[in-house]
Design a protein around this motif. Structure first.
Motif, short mmCIF file in Angstrom:
data_model
loop_
_atom_site.label_atom_id
_atom_site.label_comp_id
_atom_site.label_asym_id
_atom_site.label_seq_id
_atom_site.Cartn_x
_atom_site.Cartn_y
_atom_site.Cartn_z
N LEU A 1 -23.20 3.29 22.23
CA LEU A 1 -22.26 3.03 21.16
C LEU A 1 -22.97 2.22 20.09
N VAL A 2 -22.80 2.63 18.83
CA VAL A 2 -23.44 1.97 17.70
C VAL A 2 -22.37 1.68 16.65
N ALA A 3 -22.74 0.96 15.61
CA ALA A 3 -21.80 0.67 14.53
C ALA A 3 -21.32 1.97 13.89
N GLY A 4 -20.00 2.07 13.65
CA GLY A 4 -19.43 3.28 13.10
C GLY A 4 -18.71 3.05 11.80
N LEU A 5 -17.96 4.03 11.38
CA LEU A 5 -17.19 3.91 10.15
C LEU A 5 -16.08 2.89 10.31
N LEU A 6 -15.40 2.93 11.44
CA LEU A 6 -14.39 1.94 11.82
C LEU A 6 -14.72 1.46 13.23
N GLY A 7 -15.24 0.28 13.37
CA GLY A 7 -15.62 -0.20 14.70
C GLY A 7 -16.88 0.49 15.17
N SER A 8 -16.87 0.93 16.44
CA SER A 8 -18.04 1.57 17.02
C SER A 8 -17.94 3.09 16.93
N SER A 9 -19.08 3.74 17.13
CA SER A 9 -19.12 5.19 17.19
C SER A 9 -20.09 5.58 18.31
N LEU A 10 -20.02 6.84 18.73
CA LEU A 10 -20.90 7.35 19.76
C LEU A 10 -22.17 7.88 19.10
N GLU A 11 -23.33 7.39 19.55
CA GLU A 11 -24.59 7.85 18.99
C GLU A 11 -24.95 9.21 19.57
N PRO B 1 0.83 -1.21 0.00
CA PRO B 1 0.00 0.00 0.00
C PRO B 1 0.85 1.26 0.00
N GLY B 2 0.41 2.25 -0.76
CA GLY B 2 1.16 3.49 -0.81
C GLY B 2 0.88 4.40 0.37
N ALA B 3 -0.29 4.22 1.00
CA ALA B 3 -0.68 5.07 2.13
C ALA B 3 -1.67 4.30 2.99
N PRO B 4 -1.78 4.65 4.27
CA PRO B 4 -2.75 3.97 5.14
C PRO B 4 -4.17 4.31 4.73
N PHE B 5 -5.06 3.33 4.82
CA PHE B 5 -6.45 3.55 4.44
C PHE B 5 -7.33 2.58 5.21
N GLY B 6 -8.47 3.07 5.70
CA GLY B 6 -9.43 2.20 6.35
C GLY B 6 -8.95 1.62 7.65
N LYS B 7 -8.21 2.39 8.43
CA LYS B 7 -7.70 1.91 9.70
C LYS B 7 -7.73 3.04 10.72
N PRO B 8 -7.82 2.74 12.00
CA PRO B 8 -7.86 3.81 13.01
C PRO B 8 -6.50 4.48 13.16
#
Length: 206
Positions: A76-86, A11-18
């Motif tokens: 906490l609900v499903a988020g873009l990466l893992g969970s997110s705060l509702e 990979p040329g750059a990080p993507f889709g990771k926290p």
């Protein structure tokens, strides 16, 4: 004709990771790596989805220990990466900022950034000049007053037409000098899609 035996991808750059926690820096990429050495607050909401009760805590992934406390109940609900705060519009999460805290930025520079997905009407909670606050800081002595979120009626919005745009108000001293800046972005963000929001506050004199 060629028969492939092994296929690999560099990979040329990080993507889709926290973002990395603990003040670490990403390595192994050609570009776009994140250096978190100066990061003092990183809330990743990594706990599994579920209800949060009043008084529950959430860890800070930076090395500063700025633990979140839940007020009024959240989830906490499903988020873009893992969970997110509702954003339930009833509760909130907070961290106290003492005089010695790294979050007491004074006149220095800082950056706030977050991912947001919302379809809420932005001014409804406080008409006619309401807002939805996603990140904020408030001094009980009525001096520091900062909020970053969604608005449709700020004077700096291109057209106050009821659509919600990224915006906010930054006051280094709300009273008595009212040293404030109001800002509004061009992009409508309350369209039910994920948006990355970021704002940089440059250093200024007292």
């Amino acid at each position: 004709d060629v028969t492939w035996q092994t296929v690999s991808w560099d990979p040329g750059a990080p993507f889709g990771k926290p973002l990395p926690g603990g003040g670490a820096s990403e390595t192994g990429y050609q570009m776009g790596t994140a250096n978190m050495a100066d990061n003092v607050l990183l809330w990743q909401f990594d706990a599994p989805p579920g209800a949060l009760q009043d008084g529950d805590t959430l860890a800070d992934a930076s090395s500063s220990g700025n633990t979140l406390t839940v007020s009024g109940g959240e989830a906490l609900v499903a988020g873009l990466l893992g969970s997110s705060l509702e954003d339930a519009l009833g509760g909130y999460v907070f961290v106290p900022v003492t005089a010695a805290s790294e979050l007491n930025f004074g006149v220095s520079e800082f950056t706030w950034a977050l991912w947001v997905k919302t379809a809420h009407d932005c001014p409804a909670a406080n008409p006619p000049s309401g807002n939805r606050v996603y990140l904020g800081a408030e001094d009980t002595s009525d001096e520091t007053h900062l909020w970053f979120g969604c608005s449709s009626s700020l004077g700096s919005c291109p057209t106050p037409d009821g659509t919600g745009r990224a915006g906010g108000t930054f006051c280094s001293r709300k009273a008595p000098t009212h040293d404030c800046t109001v800002f509004c972005g061009q992009r409508v963000i309350n369209d039910g899609k994920w948006h990355h929001m970021a704002i940089v506050k440059r250093g200024h004199s007292p």
